[in-house]
Design a protein around this motif. Structure first.
Motif, PDB file in Angstrom:
ATOM      1  N   MET A  65       9.393   3.567   3.961  1.00 15.72           N
ATOM      2  CA  MET A  65       9.226   4.985   4.268  1.00 15.72           C
ATOM      3  C   MET A  65       7.841   5.431   3.819  1.00 15.72           C
ATOM      4  SD  MET A  65      11.904   6.687   1.473  1.00 15.72           S
ATOM      5  CE  MET A  65      11.995   8.278   2.269  1.00 15.72           C
ATOM      6  N   ILE A  66       7.377   6.553   4.375  1.00 17.75           N
ATOM      7  CA  ILE A  66       6.102   7.101   3.918  1.00 17.75           C
ATOM      8  C   ILE A  66       6.426   8.069   2.795  1.00 17.75           C
ATOM      9  CG2 ILE A  66       4.172   8.623   4.547  1.00 17.75           C
ATOM     10  CD1 ILE A  66       3.752   5.858   5.635  1.00 17.75           C
ATOM     11  N   ALA A  67       6.089   7.669   1.583  1.00 19.85           N
ATOM     12  CA  ALA A  67       6.449   8.424   0.386  1.00 19.85           C
ATOM     13  C   ALA A  67       5.155   8.750  -0.355  1.00 19.85           C
ATOM     14  CB  ALA A  67       7.371   7.582  -0.480  1.00 19.85           C
ATOM     15  N   ILE A  68       4.903  10.040  -0.556  1.00 14.36           N
ATOM     16  CA  ILE A  68       3.580  10.466  -1.044  1.00 14.36           C
ATOM     17  C   ILE A  68       3.728  11.389  -2.252  1.00 14.36           C
ATOM     18  CG2 ILE A  68       1.428  11.628  -0.363  1.00 14.36           C
ATOM     19  CD1 ILE A  68       2.010  10.955   2.525  1.00 14.36           C
ATOM     20  N   GLY A  69       2.887  11.196  -3.249  1.00 12.09           N
ATOM     21  CA  GLY A  69       2.863  12.082  -4.414  1.00 12.09           C
ATOM     22  C   GLY A  69       2.042  13.320  -4.103  1.00 12.09           C
ATOM     23  N   ALA A  70       2.455  14.458  -4.653  1.00 10.92           N
ATOM     24  CA  ALA A  70       1.765  15.720  -4.355  1.00 10.92           C
ATOM     25  C   ALA A  70       1.946  16.679  -5.518  1.00 10.92           C
ATOM     26  CB  ALA A  70       2.343  16.333  -3.084  1.00 10.92           C
ATOM     27  N   GLY A  71       1.195  17.770  -5.497  1.00  7.75           N
ATOM     28  CA  GLY A  71       1.377  18.811  -6.502  1.00  7.75           C
ATOM     29  C   GLY A  71       2.678  19.563  -6.254  1.00  7.75           C
ATOM     30  N   GLY A  72       3.178  20.221  -7.287  1.00  6.41           N
ATOM     31  CA  GLY A  72       4.461  20.930  -7.190  1.00  6.41           C
ATOM     32  C   GLY A  72       4.468  21.994  -6.106  1.00  6.41           C
ATOM     33  N   LEU A  73       3.338  22.659  -5.929  1.00  2.00           N
ATOM     34  CA  LEU A  73       3.277  23.729  -4.930  1.00  2.00           C
ATOM     35  C   LEU A  73       3.432  23.158  -3.519  1.00  2.00           C
ATOM     36  CD1 LEU A  73       2.802  26.676  -4.219  1.00  2.00           C
ATOM     37  CD2 LEU A  73       0.379  26.355  -4.656  1.00  2.00           C
ATOM     38  N   ASP A  74       2.828  22.012  -3.267  1.00  2.00           N
ATOM     39  CA  ASP A  74       2.981  21.367  -1.952  1.00  2.00           C
ATOM     40  C   ASP A  74       4.435  20.965  -1.720  1.00  2.00           C
ATOM     41  OD1 ASP A  74       0.352  21.616  -1.166  1.00  2.00           O
ATOM     42  OD2 ASP A  74      -0.261  19.698  -2.013  1.00  2.00           O
ATOM     43  N   ASN A  96       4.869   1.172  -6.310  1.00  2.00           N
ATOM     44  CA  ASN A  96       4.771   2.102  -7.445  1.00  2.00           C
ATOM     45  C   ASN A  96       3.356   2.123  -7.982  1.00  2.00           C
ATOM     46  OD1 ASN A  96       4.739   2.128 -10.614  1.00  2.00           O
ATOM     47  ND2 ASN A  96       6.517   3.361 -10.068  1.00  2.00           N
ATOM     48  N   MET A  97       2.837   0.954  -8.269  1.00  2.00           N
ATOM     49  CA  MET A  97       1.547   0.885  -8.957  1.00  2.00           C
ATOM     50  C   MET A  97       0.357   0.942  -8.020  1.00  2.00           C
ATOM     51  SD  MET A  97       1.200  -1.502 -12.252  1.00  2.00           S
ATOM     52  CE  MET A  97      -0.321  -1.076 -13.089  1.00  2.00           C
ATOM     53  N   GLY A  98       0.646   0.984  -6.722  1.00  2.00           N
ATOM     54  CA  GLY A  98      -0.438   1.279  -5.784  1.00  2.00           C
ATOM     55  C   GLY A  98      -1.049   2.630  -6.137  1.00  2.00           C
ATOM     56  N   ALA A  99      -0.230   3.509  -6.733  1.00  2.00           N
ATOM     57  CA  ALA A  99      -0.732   4.827  -7.155  1.00  2.00           C
ATOM     58  C   ALA A  99      -1.963   4.682  -8.041  1.00  2.00           C
ATOM     59  CB  ALA A  99       0.366   5.591  -7.894  1.00  2.00           C
ATOM     60  N   GLU A 100      -2.004   3.612  -8.815  1.00  2.00           N
ATOM     61  CA  GLU A 100      -3.142   3.427  -9.731  1.00  2.00           C
ATOM     62  C   GLU A 100      -4.439   3.147  -8.959  1.00  2.00           C
ATOM     63  OE1 GLU A 100      -1.080   4.869 -11.885  1.00  2.00           O
ATOM     64  OE2 GLU A 100       0.166   3.210 -11.240  1.00  2.00           O
ATOM     65  N   CYS A 101      -4.330   2.651  -7.739  1.00  2.00           N
ATOM     66  CA  CYS A 101      -5.532   2.442  -6.921  1.00  2.00           C
ATOM     67  C   CYS A 101      -6.018   3.762  -6.324  1.00  2.00           C
ATOM     68  CB  CYS A 101      -5.251   1.465  -5.780  1.00  2.00           C
ATOM     69  SG  CYS A 101      -4.884  -0.205  -6.344  1.00  2.00           S
ATOM     70  N   GLY A 102      -5.167   4.778  -6.362  1.00  2.00           N
ATOM     71  CA  GLY A 102      -5.555   6.069  -5.787  1.00  2.00           C
ATOM     72  C   GLY A 102      -5.308   6.160  -4.291  1.00  2.00           C
ATOM     73  N   VAL A 103      -4.530   5.202  -3.743  1.00  2.00           N
ATOM     74  CA  VAL A 103      -4.238   5.275  -2.302  1.00  2.00           C
ATOM     75  C   VAL A 103      -3.216   6.381  -2.032  1.00  2.00           C
ATOM     76  CG1 VAL A 103      -4.784   2.880  -1.752  1.00  2.00           C
ATOM     77  CG2 VAL A 103      -2.478   3.441  -2.529  1.00  2.00           C
ATOM     78  N   THR A 104      -3.169   6.830  -0.794  1.00  2.00           N
ATOM     79  CA  THR A 104      -2.223   7.890  -0.427  1.00  2.00           C
ATOM     80  C   THR A 104      -0.794   7.390  -0.609  1.00  2.00           C
ATOM     81  OG1 THR A 104      -3.851   8.676   1.145  1.00  2.00           O
ATOM     82  CG2 THR A 104      -1.599   9.485   1.441  1.00  2.00           C
ATOM     83  N   THR A 105      -0.535   6.171  -0.180  1.00  2.00           N
ATOM     84  CA  THR A 105       0.747   5.537  -0.445  1.00  2.00           C
ATOM     85  C   THR A 105       0.643   4.049  -0.095  1.00  2.00           C
ATOM     86  OG1 THR A 105       3.156   5.682  -0.184  1.00  2.00           O
ATOM     87  CG2 THR A 105       1.844   5.989   1.812  1.00  2.00           C
ATOM     88  N   SER A 106       1.735   3.328  -0.331  1.00  2.00           N
ATOM     89  CA  SER A 106       1.823   1.916   0.059  1.00  2.00           C
ATOM     90  C   SER A 106       3.157   1.745   0.773  1.00  2.00           C
ATOM     91  CB  SER A 106       1.826   1.006  -1.170  1.00  2.00           C
ATOM     92  OG  SER A 106       0.690   1.228  -1.964  1.00  2.00           O
ATOM     93  N   VAL A 107       3.205   0.811   1.716  1.00  2.00           N
ATOM     94  CA  VAL A 107       4.447   0.661   2.479  1.00  2.00           C
ATOM     95  C   VAL A 107       4.692  -0.809   2.837  1.00  2.00           C
ATOM     96  CG1 VAL A 107       3.346   1.169   4.716  1.00  2.00           C
ATOM     97  CG2 VAL A 107       5.767   1.648   4.419  1.00  2.00           C
ATOM     98  N   PHE A 108       5.971  -1.177   2.811  1.00  2.00           N
ATOM     99  CA  PHE A 108       6.407  -2.509   3.250  1.00  2.00           C
ATOM    100  C   PHE A 108       7.204  -2.355   4.541  1.00  2.00           C
ATOM    101  CE2 PHE A 108       5.329  -3.940  -0.950  1.00  2.00           C
ATOM    102  CZ  PHE A 108       5.155  -5.318  -0.838  1.00  2.00           C
ATOM    103  N   PRO A 109       7.337  -3.426   5.317  1.00  2.00           N
ATOM    104  CA  PRO A 109       8.228  -3.364   6.478  1.00  2.00           C
ATOM    105  C   PRO A 109       9.675  -3.169   6.027  1.00  2.00           C
ATOM    106  CG  PRO A 109       6.910  -5.398   6.473  1.00  2.00           C
ATOM    107  CD  PRO A 109       6.700  -4.742   5.160  1.00  2.00           C
TER     108      PRO A 109
END
Ligand code: MIC
Ligand code: SF4
Length: 644
Positions: free
Chosen positions: A130-139, A212-225
């Protein structure tokens, strides 16, 4: 031309914009998640939107971060969150049920869907396709209100995994390898899409360690098939009905393809104080270790913890090592207990903590002064553990277990034993009774508000002249943990005036007082920073608290995605140097001025700044969409809503 996985999911959720990398797009969001430390502010903002019930398919509120509860503040926030969930139709995962990302993966994530969460590790669920993205609380609040989530359309980097992991090497070592290749900076606006024969060998929990740790690279997200592994995982979770297959077309295009041969990876560690400071465990052999912490949202799966239990069976933690165990979810803990592994871990000297963030966020288990701590979590930023001079290394569960036994950094391949290959269990104990489903009874729900909960402050519209000092000048890779520490300070998340006292606490403890004095004297505060400002967490407090102190602009060589979006949401200008040499010419205390600011913002992407102290001027870039310009001019998203 065929499509990659990212394009397929984005195309199915596109509300506005075109799918061209860099263009602003709006996405329909199927699911949201919040956790308590960011959630209270998010729900206060959601309440202000006057929407009677959430408009997503599913919104889940987790209580997992502030569970230490020293003083009344956290418990009051929990009650607030429970009442809000009931009132607005939000599912609530109670304290004790586990860490949001682990629980969401187990119980809620679905291939092909979109998820945004007020936590930077939300991409964990990318392991399910799935496309799962971290964001600020307001978003997240806006998505709960049924509005699109806006972001720059990412470019997609394919990470082709070949071969198979060798014994004693695990998923954590793969993502540490990825961090070695890509580092924690320079990856804004990209998504990592994994594929290849090697990816097919990894189970969903192993994939989750990587996303999970793709977040440390600063990417928008990471995804597997989404493949047979995904189906197997969902079946085990009694959710096979949620399975849909999802893969890239054979002729899909990528911005770049990077190949990693899994069979060549060896045990790795991230050295202090950055997740991209990678070294082979073998090169660290012998360093004495005082603490080992197992758990967090990165490495808390049943397989991770059973592997450690089997390595430690019949042995006891080395006398120098404090061995901390925090299972990621109640489900994992239940199953460890059912299968007898919990007893083995306790017999080996594990100090069993709650199924929560705990040590990872530094609210407990701070190591001793100057200690070496090996952790299976994802961040080793300076001071995050609560001990400023401790050395935190990020490692796999296998490497952690080896240090528990020997009291030293040890390559797990040097343990004289066979690698315990842990197959997925045939059946899992699944017990959702700590998950509260909102009833739609029409009954009025009274919202509980403790005395620590204040209204989120709002900014004033952008002034026409910005004038004030460089209140602080910092270097590269300043994380949100530097900007506003979590740990022991986190209980003030709902009380901005109090929390703001700790802005830059570990960098320059006098900052907050100085900034507030400038604000009271009618001057604007300006932050000057190097590369990759705002790495790490999604906490919008890293924008709200500086805003409260009168910070009006950040001048950086580059900014990270979530933090830049948070700055805009709260009316702080995210500016970048056109010529990085101008960064060198600036000093803390320099008086800067931008005149005609409102017109310049509305009409141009370049602003001219006068350095009154040095009698010079230089140019800054403001790369904003029309929507973001409107927000900046109004002094933040809440003001735009109000005007509407
Ligand atoms: C983190 O890991 O830094 C946190 C604590 O989970 C943050 C959220 C927060 O600050 O509340 C994150 O990753 O976004
Ligand atoms: Fe919690 Fe740590 Fe994961 Fe953040 S990184 S969600 S603090 S376990």
């Amino acid at each position: 031309m065929g499509k990659n996985i990212v394009e397929k999911i984005l195309a199915g959720h596109l509300v506005c914009g075109t799918l061209a990398p860099g263009e602003e797009i709006g996405l329909r969001i199927d699911q949201t998640l919040t956790q308590d430390a960011t959630g209270t502010m998010a729900y206060l903002q959601f309440e202000a939107m006057n929407v009677p019930r959430v408009r997503t398919e599913l919104s889940v509120s987790y209580i997992d971060h502030n569970t230490i509860q020293i003083g009344f503040e956290n418990a009051d926030d929990h009650r607030y969150l429970m009442s809000v969930a009931q009132k607005f139709g939000i599912v609530l995962s109670r304290a004790g049920n586990g860490i949001c990302h682990q629980v969401h993966l187990e119980r809620f994530g679905q291939p092909g869907k979109t998820l945004i969460g007020s936590d930077s590790h939300t991409p964990t669920c990318g392991a399910l396709g799935m496309i799962a993205i971290g964001a600020g609380g307001l978003d997240v609040a806006q998505a709960m209100a049924g509005e699109p989530f806006y972001l720059a359309c990412p470019s997609v980097v394919k990470i082709l995994l070949e071969g198979r992991l060798r014994p004693w090497v695990s998923a954590k070592d793969i993502i540490l390898k990825v961090l070695e290749i890509f580092s924690t900076k320079g990856n804004v606006g990209t998504v990592f899409e994994y594929g290849g024969q090697g990816a097919a060998t990894l189970s969903v929990p192993e994939r989750a360690t990587i996303t999970n740790m793709g977040a440390e690279c600063g990417v928008t997200t990471s995804v597997f098939p989404s493949d047979e592994m995904t189906r197997r995982f969902l079946r085990l979770q009694d959710r096979e009905a949620h399975f849909v297959p999802l893969s890239a077309d054979a002729d899909a295009a990528y911005a770049r393809v990077v190949t990693i041969d899994l069979s060549r990876i060896e045990p790795l560690a991230a050295k202090p104080h950055s997740p991209d400071n990678i070294a082979a465990v073998r090169s660290l052999t012998g360093i004495p270790v005082q603490q080992v912490c197992l758990g967090s949202c990165t490495n808390s799966s049943y397989k991770d913890l059973v592997t450690v239990a089997r390595i430690l069976k019949g042995r006891i933690a080395h006398s120098d090592v404090s061995f901390i165990l925090a299972p990621g979810s109640r489900q994992v803990l239940d199953n460890l207990a059912r299968d007898g592994y919990l007893a083995d871990l306790i017999a080996s000297g594990a100090r069993l903590m709650e199924n929560a963030c705990g040590f990872c966020i530094g609210n407990s288990q701070s190591p001793s002064s100057g200690a070496v701590s090996l952790r299976t979590s994802n961040r080793n930023f300076l001071g995050r553990s609560g001990t400023l001079d401790a050395d935190i290394y990020l490692v796999s569960p296998e490497t952690a277990a080896a240090a528990v036994i020997t009291g030293r950094f040890t390559d797990p391949r040097d343990l004289e034993m066979d690698y315990p290959d842990v197959p997925a269990p045939e059946r899992l104990v699944i017990d959702d009774r700590l998950i509260l489903r909102p009833e739609d009874t029409g009954r009025t729900v009274e919202i509980y508000r403790g005395p620590n909960i204040g209204q989120p402050p709002v900014n004033t519209p952008l002034p026409d002249t910005l004038a004030g000092p460089v209140t602080i000048k910092v270097g590269d890779k300043i994380t949100t943990d530097h900007i506003i520490p979590a740990g022991a300070r986190m209980k003030y998340r709902s009380n901005i005036p109090k929390y703001a006292e700790f802005v830059f606490e570990n960098v320059d403890a006098a900052f907050a007082r100085r900034a507030l004095a400038n604000k009271e004297a009618g001057r604007h505060n300006i932050i000057v920073a190097g590369l990759s400002y705002g790495q790490g967490s999604s906490r919008e407090h890293a924008a709200i608290c500086p805003m409260y102190l009168g910070v009006r602009a950040v001048l950086a060589k580059s900014l990270e995605r979530i933090h830049a979006a948070n700055l805009i949401n709260f009316g702080i200008l995210p500016l970048t140097f056109v010529d990085e040499k101008d960064y060198d010419a600036l000093d803390a205390g320099d008086e800067l001025e931008i005149a005609g600011l409102r017109t310049a913002v509305a009409e141009s992407d370049i602003l001219t700044v006068a350095n009154r102290t040095k009698g010079a001027s230089f140019a800054l870039r403001l790369s904003l969409s029309a929507r973001q310009k409107e927000m900046i001019l109004a002094g933040g998203a809440l003001n735009v809503r109000r005007q509407e």
